[in-house]
Scaffold this motif. Structure first.
Motif, PDB file in Angstrom:
ATOM      1  N   ASP A 167       0.850  -1.182   0.000  1.00 38.46           N
ATOM      2  CA  ASP A 167       0.000   0.000   0.000  1.00 38.46           C
ATOM      3  C   ASP A 167       0.888   1.236   0.000  1.00 38.46           C
ATOM      4  O   ASP A 167       1.608   1.497   0.968  1.00 38.46           O
ATOM      5  N   ASP A 192       4.594   9.935   9.663  1.00 40.43           N
ATOM      6  CA  ASP A 192       4.241  10.111  11.064  1.00 40.43           C
ATOM      7  C   ASP A 192       5.098   9.236  11.976  1.00 40.43           C
ATOM      8  O   ASP A 192       5.312   9.576  13.142  1.00 40.43           O
ATOM      9  N   SER A 202      -0.431   4.315  -0.897  1.00 37.51           N
ATOM     10  CA  SER A 202      -1.397   5.396  -1.043  1.00 37.51           C
ATOM     11  C   SER A 202      -0.964   6.613  -0.233  1.00 37.51           C
ATOM     12  O   SER A 202       0.019   6.566   0.523  1.00 37.51           O
ATOM     13  N   ARG A 203      -1.725   7.720  -0.390  1.00 37.76           N
ATOM     14  CA  ARG A 203      -1.437   8.925   0.370  1.00 37.76           C
ATOM     15  C   ARG A 203      -1.516   8.640   1.872  1.00 37.76           C
ATOM     16  O   ARG A 203      -0.697   9.135   2.658  1.00 37.76           O
ATOM     17  N   GLU A 204      -2.511   7.842   2.264  1.00 33.07           N
ATOM     18  CA  GLU A 204      -2.667   7.527   3.682  1.00 33.07           C
ATOM     19  C   GLU A 204      -1.462   6.752   4.210  1.00 33.07           C
ATOM     20  O   GLU A 204      -0.960   7.014   5.308  1.00 33.07           O
ATOM     21  N   ALA A 205      -0.996   5.757   3.437  1.00 37.52           N
ATOM     22  CA  ALA A 205       0.166   4.971   3.856  1.00 37.52           C
ATOM     23  C   ALA A 205       1.414   5.842   3.923  1.00 37.52           C
ATOM     24  O   ALA A 205       2.253   5.694   4.831  1.00 37.52           O
ATOM     25  N   THR A 206       1.541   6.768   2.972  1.00 34.54           N
ATOM     26  CA  THR A 206       2.693   7.669   2.956  1.00 34.54           C
ATOM     27  C   THR A 206       2.687   8.577   4.178  1.00 34.54           C
ATOM     28  O   THR A 206       3.720   8.787   4.824  1.00 34.54           O
ATOM     29  N   GLU A 207       1.537   9.131   4.523  1.00 37.58           N
ATOM     30  CA  GLU A 207       1.434   9.980   5.705  1.00 37.58           C
ATOM     31  C   GLU A 207       1.714   9.179   6.971  1.00 37.58           C
ATOM     32  O   GLU A 207       2.326   9.686   7.922  1.00 37.58           O
ATOM     33  N   ARG A 208       1.280   7.954   6.977  1.00 39.83           N
ATOM     34  CA  ARG A 208       1.542   7.090   8.133  1.00 39.83           C
ATOM     35  C   ARG A 208       3.039   6.864   8.300  1.00 39.83           C
ATOM     36  O   ARG A 208       3.564   6.883   9.416  1.00 39.83           O
ATOM     37  N   LYS A 264       8.314   2.269  -2.307  1.00 37.20           N
ATOM     38  CA  LYS A 264       7.407   3.309  -2.810  1.00 37.20           C
ATOM     39  C   LYS A 264       8.022   3.997  -4.022  1.00 37.20           C
ATOM     40  O   LYS A 264       7.331   4.284  -5.005  1.00 37.20           O
TER      41      LYS A 264
END
Length: 331
Positions: free
Chosen positions: A207, A218, A209-215, A252
């Motif tokens: 994954d 973080d 995705s944008r969410e995975a990248t932000e995770r 990624k």
């Protein structure tokens, strides 16, 4: 009473008897033996004086008194001859003993002063929170205390109590501090291990995705907020975390490059399709121009001109699209 039973007469008769050669020899022998015994006793006293001076020179305050008691007992056990040399040796023996006890008293006084200063310094350091530096200094103070020697018994016991009472609050606080540090490090290690596991989960997944990248981003922010996990674990946890985290970003990037290559290929295909359509439309416009040039009024010239204009507008529109797509492709 007979003459033989009168002790007075016997004594006077013995005193009146002449001294024989044998009697003189016995007396001389007795005097010689006495002189020899005297010389032997003097040698023993000389040896005791030398040992007393040695004990005084060694300044062993613990063992010295018992040595002097032993030497004094041996001295008194010797026979007194009332020889002037005995008096001289007595003065020598007493001087060695006096020198020892005078030096011992001075040493005890000096030890007391040193221990007073050490107890005072311990009191000053007792509230320090410089745990390592002060702990090291307290160990030095203990070494200095041992090296200071023994003070008078009453002073020594009092000063030792003051010294230990001053040290104890610091060591109690130091112990509590290091217990807390250890607990905090254990908690930090557990928190960092959780982030390592989370980073590995991201790395092993697919994954991006944008969410995975932000995770993933973080994770770094959360790692920086966690405290030190201790010398034994901190470096290893960071190595594991960084390896997993970089693994995610490498995958990624590879995924992005693959997607970009696919996009580029699709874009180039789109450009190619549009260019073919433009070429086809241009052929159509040329055909229309020929028909218009050779047409008569009854051949619907106006209709063909409209069709030509439409196709020219469409060519312009598609050429603009191609130009825009190429600009994005170059970017």
């Amino acid at each position: 009473m007979t003459l033989d039973n009168n002790p007075t007469e016997d004594t006077s008769q013995a005193e009146d008897q002449p001294v024989t050669a044998t009697d003189a020899q016995d007396e001389a022998q007795a005097q010689g033996e006495g002189q020899t015994a005297l010389e032997q006793e003097l040698k023993k006293r000389e040896a005791l004086c030398s040992e007393a001076e040695s004990v005084a020179g060694e300044k062993d305050w613990r063992r010295g008194p018992s040595d002097f008691r032993r030497l004094a007992d041996e001295w008194r056990s010797l026979r007194r001859w009332h020889d002037p040399r005995e008096d001289e040796l007595q003065r020598r023996f007493d001087a060695a003993r006096e020198a020892f006890y005078t030096a011992r008293d001075a040493a005890r006084e000096e030890a007391g002063k040193k221990k007073e200063a050490l107890a005072a310094e311990a009191e000053r350091l007792s509230k320090s929170d410089r745990w390592k530096a002060t702990g090291d200094r307290f160990r030095e103070l203990m070494d200095e205390w041992k090296a200071a020697g023994v003070a008078e018994r009453a002073d020594n016991d009092r000063l030792w109590k003051e010294f230990t009472d001053a040290r104890q609050p610091f060591f109690d606080a130091q112990h509590a501090h290091y217990n807390k540090v250890e607990a905090d490090q254990k908690e930090a290690a557990q928190a960092k291990q959780a982030l390592v596991d989370e980073a590995r989960e991201l790395c092993e997944g697919s994954d991006f995705s944008r969410e995975a990248t932000e995770r993933a981003k973080d994770l770094d922010r959360r790692w920086r907020k966690i405290g030190y996990a201790g010398k034994e674990l901190n470096d290893r946890l960071w190595e594991d975390f960084n390896k997993a985290k970089e693994g995610f970003w490498d995958k990624k990037r590879a995924y992005g490059e693959e997607r970009h290559e696919e996009w580029r290929q699709r874009t180039e295909d789109a450009i190619e399709r549009r260019e073919k359509r433009i070429a086809n439309l241009k052929q159509q416009t040329e055909h229309l121009r020929e028909r218009i040039a050779n047409a008569y009024a009854t051949d619907h010239v106006e209709e063909m001109q409209e069709r030509l204009d439409d196709k020219l507008d469409l060519i312009k529109q598609i050429e603009d699209e191609v130009k825009d797509i190429k600009s994005r492709l170059d970017d």
